[in-house]
Structures are given as C-alpha cells and as structure tokens.
Design a protein around this motif. Structure first.
Motif, mmCIF file in Angstrom:
data_model
loop_
_atom_site.group_PDB
_atom_site.id
_atom_site.type_symbol
_atom_site.label_atom_id
_atom_site.label_comp_id
_atom_site.label_asym_id
_atom_site.label_seq_id
_atom_site.Cartn_x
_atom_site.Cartn_y
_atom_site.Cartn_z
ATOM 1 N N THR A 143 -29.336 -107.891 54.848
ATOM 2 C CA THR A 143 -28.095 -107.125 54.958
ATOM 3 C C THR A 143 -27.718 -106.525 53.606
ATOM 4 O OG1 THR A 143 -26.662 -108.992 54.408
ATOM 5 C CG2 THR A 143 -27.314 -108.737 56.735
ATOM 6 N N ILE A 144 -26.679 -105.698 53.625
ATOM 7 C CA ILE A 144 -26.163 -105.111 52.387
ATOM 8 C C ILE A 144 -25.713 -106.205 51.426
ATOM 9 C CG2 ILE A 144 -24.124 -103.905 51.486
ATOM 10 C CD1 ILE A 144 -24.555 -101.736 53.483
ATOM 11 N N LYS A 145 -25.135 -107.284 51.957
ATOM 12 C CA LYS A 145 -24.676 -108.382 51.102
ATOM 13 C C LYS A 145 -25.850 -109.017 50.354
ATOM 14 C CE LYS A 145 -20.500 -109.669 53.660
ATOM 15 N NZ LYS A 145 -19.595 -109.300 52.547
ATOM 16 N N ASP A 146 -26.998 -109.146 51.030
ATOM 17 C CA ASP A 146 -28.190 -109.701 50.378
ATOM 18 C C ASP A 146 -28.643 -108.804 49.230
ATOM 19 O OD1 ASP A 146 -28.323 -111.830 52.233
ATOM 20 O OD2 ASP A 146 -29.392 -110.547 53.660
ATOM 21 N N ILE A 147 -28.627 -107.502 49.457
ATOM 22 C CA ILE A 147 -29.039 -106.551 48.420
ATOM 23 C C ILE A 147 -28.074 -106.608 47.245
ATOM 24 C CG2 ILE A 147 -29.483 -104.120 47.895
ATOM 25 C CD1 ILE A 147 -31.496 -105.417 49.799
#
Length: 339
Positions: free
Chosen positions: A3-7
């Motif tokens: 997800t964007i949070k992981d990135i």
C-alpha cells in the motif's frame, strides 16, 4: 498487498508525498521523487489508477482520432510518437480512425465522449484545414498536422517545413548548385504552397530565382484520386540541353519518378543531376540507389509534442496556439557537386 503506507514508511516520507509522486505532481523535489520511486520498485507497488483518476474526476484516457494515418505507412510515426509519450504522461490511449468519412467522424466523437476521455489528439495524414463538423468544441483537443476551422481556437502541432527546405537549399548551394528546378506536389494539398514558397524565398535570399520553365507539375487531379505526372514532365524538362543541375521534388514518390525519368535518358545521379525529396518515406528513400537525400517530416516528435500539449491543457496550464517542429535534412547519396 503493498500500500501507499508501506511505500511511505520505506521511503521515510508522508503518505501524501507518495500520492503526489504517483500523480506525477511537480511539487515534489527530484531527490524525494527518486527515493519514493526506488521504494515503489523495490516493494513492487502497483497504483490503483482507476481509483486515482476517480478522485481527480478524470478517466486517465487520451483519445487519438485520425483520418487515415493509422492505415498509411508514411505517417504512422505520429502514432508511434504519441504512444511513446502517453505512458510517461500518466495516461492510457484509445484510438479511433474516421477513414475520412464525416459521419464516421461524428460517431468517433460520440465513442470517445462515451469513454469520458480527458482530451483528444486529432491527426491527419497530410496538412489540411478541418471542416467545422470534424471537431467537437466541448472536448479538449490538440491538432497534429492539421488546422482548425474558422471561428475555433485549438492548439496545434505542425511540421516546420520551411526550416527543412532552407537546410536543403543551403546544402545544395554549398555544393555549387545555382540552377534549381522543382517538381510540384498536388496544388490542392496545403503543403504544396508551403514547400514551394519556402523554396522560392530561400533562393531569393541567396540572390537566385526559380525559373518558371524549370518548375513542373508532379501530381494532378483530386486528392485521393490524383495521378502522378512527374515522370513525363521531368523527362521533358531533362531532355533539354539547358536544364537544372538539381531538382527539388514535392515529395519522395515524385523524386522516385524523377529518378526514373533521368535514368531513362542516361543521366547519372548524382554525377550529372542531383535530386532532393521531401517527407523521408523510407520505403523510397532507403531503397533507391543512390539513396535519396530528403527533408524528413518530424512525425514522431510531433506526436510526442501533442501529448505534452494536451497533458498541459488538461492540467489547465498555458499552451502555445501553434507549435512548429523543425523538419531536418537527411543527407544521403543523391546530391553531388554541381558540374
């Protein structure tokens, strides 16, 4: 699923910064953008483009409408140029072909609007003015190789044919040529006037003139029903004792016929006659022996420029009304020193 949070966690930035990089937002500095893109590549993140476009009230699709470009080998470079630039601009491409039919053109506009395209690139096989029913003023549009009808203001990308003609004439004069002839395009085509006017202007700037008797027709008749007469007319011109040392041709197909006319008279190219084409239609230019010196139409670059212009218009950024992409001289073997 990444997800964007992981990135954001991996790159050490905020979720909003990752989102801006994915949207190709210009407010992100290059070092941060590179760090985020490295994290995207490393973790294998695939953005949900449909969701992104929905939030932006966009489809992420650029429509490409052509008359007969997609079915003709000499101008498909426009399509290749568009394709090469579309992905980098963050869009997908939907292509339709009108076949030059007005009712089909109206249907194509309905199809593109039905797909909620963000804008349209409209391209034509040769330079011409469009009729009022060929465009839809409700759709953001950039024209390629054509001109808007009276009363409409539309951004357009056109070939800088005078620039290429100047290069070709300057190169010929550098080889000692002073006696120029010209075999014309079909006068019904817009490029016919543009190319001949550029030829005459550049010659006059060098203190030279194009003799009327050395300027002959290469094509006659209605567009798409025209007939080549270059062989007969060039042969009659070259049979005279007094003749040009170099013949400029309206396009490469005309140049091929001029080449055949010269050969039928035993005139050697480029020893006794030089020939210059226009377009860089490689089926002709690279097969002829000697290979044909010509002026290349920058179709690929025009396609790329059209995508950049349309992306700016979609983003409400200013775009010039007219962008001219310079044609360039392709030096091959058909021009020699003047005898």
């Amino acid at each position: 699923m990444v997800t964007i949070k992981d990135i954001a966690l991996h790159a050490g930035v905020s979720d909003q910064t990752v989102s801006r990089v994915v949207r190709n937002d210009k407010r992100v500095d290059e070092r941060t953008r590179a760090r985020v893109n490295e994290a995207i590549d490393r973790l294998g993140y695939v953005p949900n483009r449909a969701a992104l476009m929905m939030r932006q009230n966009k489809s992420g699709i650029i429509g490409v409408m052509t008359d007969v470009i997609s079915t003709t080998p000499d101008s498909t470079e426009i399509i290749r140029g568009i394709q090469s630039a579309v992905e980098g601009a963050g869009y997908s491409m939907l292509m339709v072909n009108t076949g030059g039919d007005l009712e089909r053109t109206r249907q194509c506009w309905r199809e593109l609007k039905g797909h909620r395209v963000d804008g349209v690139i409209y391209g034509t096989m040769f330079q011409r003015g469009l009729g009022p029913d060929e465009l839809d003023p409700e759709v953001k549009t950039v024209l390629v190789n054509c001109h808007e009808p009276p009363g409409l203001e539309v951004s357009k990308i056109v070939p800088g044919e005078p620039h290429g003609m100047r290069e070709a004439i300057d190169a010929a004069i550098a080889e000692g040529h002073r006696n120029f002839g010209y075999v014309r395009l079909n006068p019904l085509i817009m490029a016919a006037d543009i190319r001949e006017a550029a030829l005459r202007l550049r010659l006059s700037e060098h203190g030279l003139a194009l003799r009327d008797e050395w300027c002959v027709a290469g094509v006659t008749g209605p567009i798409f029903g025209d007939k080549f007469v270059a062989f007969e007319n060039a042969r009659a011109l070259l049979a005279n004792l007094e003749r040009p040392s170099i013949l400029f041709c309206g396009n490469d197909e005309i140049a091929l016929q001029v080449f055949c006319a010269a050969s039928s008279l035993g005139i050697r190219i480029p020893n006794e006659l030089s020939i210059v084409g226009f377009d860089d239609f490689k089926v002709v230019t690279e097969v002829m022996r000697p290979s044909l010196t010509t002026v290349a139409l920058p179709y690929f670059e025009m396609g790329q420029a059209a995508v950049a212009a349309l992306a700016s218009i979609i983003s409400s950024e200013p775009v010039p009304r007219v962008q001219s992409v310079a044609c360039r001289l392709i030096n091959r073997e058909s021009v020699g020193k003047a005898g």
